[in-house]
Design a protein around this motif. Structure first.
Motif, PDB file in Angstrom:
ATOM      1  N   TYR A 139       7.170   2.926   7.333  1.00 45.22           N
ATOM      2  CA  TYR A 139       5.858   2.702   7.935  1.00 45.22           C
ATOM      3  C   TYR A 139       6.018   1.820   9.176  1.00 45.22           C
ATOM      4  N   GLU A 144       0.834  -1.199   0.000  1.00 39.97           N
ATOM      5  CA  GLU A 144       0.000   0.000   0.000  1.00 39.97           C
ATOM      6  C   GLU A 144       0.873   1.254   0.000  1.00 39.97           C
ATOM      7  N   HIS A 145       1.960   1.209   0.742  1.00 38.08           N
ATOM      8  CA  HIS A 145       2.870   2.353   0.806  1.00 38.08           C
ATOM      9  C   HIS A 145       3.680   2.483  -0.482  1.00 38.08           C
ATOM     10  N   GLY A 149      10.028   5.126   1.353  1.00 41.60           N
ATOM     11  CA  GLY A 149       9.308   5.590   2.539  1.00 41.60           C
ATOM     12  C   GLY A 149       9.525   4.682   3.742  1.00 41.60           C
ATOM     13  N   ALA A 208       2.698   1.715  -3.398  1.00 39.88           N
ATOM     14  CA  ALA A 208       1.812   2.261  -4.432  1.00 39.88           C
ATOM     15  C   ALA A 208       1.744   3.792  -4.354  1.00 39.88           C
ATOM     16  N   LYS A 209       1.983   4.335  -3.178  1.00 41.81           N
ATOM     17  CA  LYS A 209       1.932   5.785  -3.005  1.00 41.81           C
ATOM     18  C   LYS A 209       3.287   6.438  -3.227  1.00 41.81           C
ATOM     19  N   SER A 210       4.349   5.727  -2.841  1.00 42.62           N
ATOM     20  CA  SER A 210       5.692   6.296  -2.966  1.00 42.62           C
ATOM     21  C   SER A 210       6.701   5.166  -3.075  1.00 42.62           C
ATOM     22  N   SER A 211       7.700   5.360  -3.913  1.00 43.40           N
ATOM     23  CA  SER A 211       8.705   4.308  -4.118  1.00 43.40           C
ATOM     24  C   SER A 211       9.707   4.247  -2.972  1.00 43.40           C
TER      25      SER A 211
END
Length: 209
Positions: A47, A37-38, A45, A40-43
């Motif tokens: 969490y 999920e992360h 990061g 898909a938002k940013s390559s």
């Protein structure tokens, strides 16, 4: 660390290689991990989530490689990261309990002192009230003499007996008062201090006789 994680993962969720502590593995399916999920938002990061395989709460950082079908991740267990914090928090908690107990004890001591002081003040006030009532209303002459021979106070009967006006703030000395009352008797301050004299009754003639 035992719970530290390093892994290379394919975009479909299968691990190419994984190392947890000193244990190496591959081929695990972690497609349900929040990692994707992360990604898909940013390559790139980070969490916080439970480890997809062992379920241990951990902090993860990741990077999706641009030219290769690989996602690289590293992770560390929350317990390991916060171990020193929890140790300090434990001692801080113990210190806070001790400080609170001391504060409560000190407050209780202050309250006890104040209550005792208030009771003492009431007793002193009551004794003073009773003393003033006896002193002022007595038919006998009462004279309060200080160690230096000065007269601290005289009640109404003493003022009347020795013919000293009640509104006269310049009270005579003890020696002069008794010389005026009876020229034969010579009671000095030193003799007043002598218990053998103080225990005896002294007869004197009133000033108007």
């Amino acid at each position: 660390g035992t719970n530290d994680i390093m892994s290379l993962i394919s975009p479909d969720g299968i691990t190419y290689a994984r190392r947890t502590g000193d244990r190496e593995s591959c081929g695990e399916d972690i497609s349900k991990s929040p990692l994707f999920e992360h990604v898909a938002k940013s390559s790139v990061g980070h969490y916080y989530a439970k480890d997809a395989i062992r379920g241990i709460p951990s902090y993860f950082s990741y990077r999706k490689l641009n030219k290769y079908p690989v996602i690289a991740t590293v992770g560390a267990a929350e317990a390991d990261i916060l171990k020193e914090y929890h140790a300090r928090a434990k001692w801080n908690y113990i210190f806070a309990i001790i400080f609170t107990l001391l504060l409560v004890l000190f407050a209780g001591l202050i309250c006890n002192v104040l209550i005792h002081r208030r009771k003492t003040f009431r007793k002193t006030r009551d004794r003073e009230t009773r003393y003033r009532a006896i002193f002022e209303n007595s038919n006998d002459a009462v004279i309060v003499v200080m160690a230096d021979g000065s007269i601290e106070n005289m009640n109404n009967a003493a003022h009347a007996l020795f013919k000293v006006p009640a509104d006269n703030h310049m009270k005579p000395s003890f020696d002069n008062l008794f010389k005026k009352a009876h020229p034969v008797i010579r009671l000095s301050v030193d003799e007043v201090r002598n218990t053998s004299v103080c225990k005896e009754e002294v007869a004197f003639t009133c000033a108007d006789d």
